[in-house]
Enzyme design. Structure first.
Site, PDB file in Angstrom:
ATOM      1  N   GLY A 149       0.821  -1.195   0.000  1.00 31.13           N
ATOM      2  CA  GLY A 149       0.000   0.000   0.000  1.00 31.13           C
ATOM      3  C   GLY A 149       0.857   1.248   0.000  1.00 31.13           C
ATOM      4  O   GLY A 149       2.067   1.199   0.237  1.00 31.13           O
ATOM      5  N   CYS A 150       0.225   2.387  -0.244  1.00 30.91           N
ATOM      6  CA  CYS A 150       0.988   3.639  -0.346  1.00 30.91           C
ATOM      7  C   CYS A 150       1.444   4.147   1.017  1.00 30.91           C
ATOM      8  O   CYS A 150       2.629   4.431   1.217  1.00 30.91           O
ATOM      9  CB  CYS A 150       0.158   4.696  -1.074  1.00 30.91           C
ATOM     10  SG  CYS A 150      -1.493   4.962  -0.387  1.00 30.91           S
ATOM     11  N   TYR A 151       0.526   4.257   1.977  1.00 34.05           N
ATOM     12  CA  TYR A 151       0.932   4.655   3.320  1.00 34.05           C
ATOM     13  C   TYR A 151       1.939   3.663   3.899  1.00 34.05           C
ATOM     14  O   TYR A 151       2.856   4.044   4.625  1.00 34.05           O
ATOM     15  CB  TYR A 151      -0.278   4.721   4.249  1.00 34.05           C
ATOM     16  CG  TYR A 151      -1.117   5.965   4.145  1.00 34.05           C
ATOM     17  CD1 TYR A 151      -0.575   7.228   4.368  1.00 34.05           C
ATOM     18  CD2 TYR A 151      -2.484   5.882   3.881  1.00 34.05           C
ATOM     19  CE1 TYR A 151      -1.360   8.370   4.314  1.00 34.05           C
ATOM     20  CE2 TYR A 151      -3.282   7.016   3.824  1.00 34.05           C
ATOM     21  CZ  TYR A 151      -2.716   8.262   4.037  1.00 34.05           C
ATOM     22  OH  TYR A 151      -3.498   9.393   3.979  1.00 34.05           O
ATOM     23  N   THR A 152       1.720   2.382   3.596  1.00 35.22           N
ATOM     24  CA  THR A 152       2.606   1.363   4.160  1.00 35.22           C
ATOM     25  C   THR A 152       4.019   1.493   3.627  1.00 35.22           C
ATOM     26  O   THR A 152       4.992   1.327   4.370  1.00 35.22           O
ATOM     27  CB  THR A 152       2.073  -0.045   3.884  1.00 35.22           C
ATOM     28  OG1 THR A 152       1.883  -0.204   2.479  1.00 35.22           O
ATOM     29  CG2 THR A 152       0.758  -0.275   4.571  1.00 35.22           C
TER      30      THR A 152
END
Length: 337
Positions: A149-152
């Site tokens: 994921g992007c935040y991850t």
């Protein structure tokens, strides 16, 4: 030529995928899919592709895709991905999945956070998590990659050297992250309409955001101990970009210079991670596959900053990194701009 298909070609991440893949002379994009039966030309959806790619978006089955392509980028929403990926793999395709369907190892955790029963649970826990900075050696031989994921990506890259070297307490880590509106996808939603989000910053998904278990699982595996984070995302009035600000607690007093050296050593051979002395800004990574990381201190508190482009390093760019490793191309192919 490596023949590639993109499922879910109408979204923002898919547009970035197409633009990156068009820079690889050894790649041929042979199929684009949509769940609509209207078969629009790709330039009708993404106007910037006018004259660059002559394909229509078709509603194709897994078998039809496999007849044309060797690799598939699955940019479908969660749940929709796991409905088609088993058939793609059975038909001999290799897949990079941009959804969350194969990122977590426990079907019960997936059901808890995504509110759906996983219909392909035997692959959970064995699917390779595709963050090349942490596991590039496992990616080339994989048939299925779970794209992060992007935040991850921003959070894990920002904390990984500290966790791997047991320099911080594994619990009580605070992550305050801010993302551009494109992170919510292209489908219109009330909260992302211009009058709703312009000139305003708001938190959302407090205590419930689905990237939380992903961050915790990857870092726990890396550190060999349970990692717990308090993750709070915010929507900011910009098109793209993520800035994650992290507040870990050091186990013992350690100089900032030593910590910076730990980061530089950890990412020494990683072409897309830059350890910088200044504070990072999203505009400096916009349109690129770079992750800029900076370490700062406020008294005894260590503060870690991590900035990425959510559509590239947070989605399409790292997907192409994974594809390059799987296909035997240099990891940076198409990604240096």
């Amino acid at each position: 030529m490596t023949k590639v298909a993109i499922m879910g070609a109408t979204g923002y991440a898919a547009l970035e995928l197409i633009k990156i893949l068009l820079r690889n002379p050894e790649v041929e994009i042979v199929a684009l899919t949509t769940r609509s039966d209207e078969a629009p030309h790709i330039s009708e959806i993404h106007h910037s592709l006018e004259g660059r790619l002559d394909l229509r978006c078709e509603n194709l089955s897994a078998a039809e895709i496999a007849e044309r392509a060797d690799f598939v980028f699955c940019a479908l929403p969660h749940v929709a991905s796991m409905e088609v990926i088993p058939d793609l793999l059975a038909d001999g395709c290799r897949v990079v999945d941009l959804s969350a369907d194969y990122r977590l190892s426990d079907p019960a955790v997936y059901e808890q956070w995504y509110h759906h029963v996983h219909i392909d649970p035997t692959r959970l826990g064995s699917t390779i998590y595709g963050l090349p900075e942490l596991g590039a050696d496992k990616i080339p031989s994989a048939d299925l990659i779970a794209n992060p994921g992007c935040y991850t990506s921003a959070s894990i890259l920002g904390l990984a050297p500290l966790i791997a070297n047991s320099l911080i307490e594994p619990t009580g880590i605070i992550i305050d992250a801010k993302s551009g509106v494109s992170g919510a996808g292209r489908k219109p939603k009330l909260g992302t309409l211009y009058p709703e989000c312009n000139e305003s910053i708001t938190a959302y998904g407090v205590g419930t955001h689905r990237h939380t278990p992903e961050i915790e699982e990857v870092l726990s595996t890396l550190g060999g101990t349970e990692v717990k984070v308090t993750f709070t995302p915010h929507l900011t009035p910009m098109n793209r970009g993520i800035l994650a600000t992290m507040y870990p607690r050091l186990k013992e007093d350690t100089s900032l210079d030593h910590l910076k050296e730990v980061y530089r050593t950890f990412y020494a051979d990683k072409p897309f991670v830059r350890i910088i002395d200044r504070l990072p800004a999203t505009r400096e990574v916009s349109g690129t596959n770079y992750c800029d990381i900076s370490l700062q201190s406020a008294g005894n508190q260590l503060i870690v900053f991590s900035a990425i482009d959510n559509l590239i390093k947070g989605a399409a760019g790292v997907a192409v990194q994974n594809f390059n490793l799987m296909a035997g191309y240099p990891e940076t192919t198409g990604l240096i701009v």
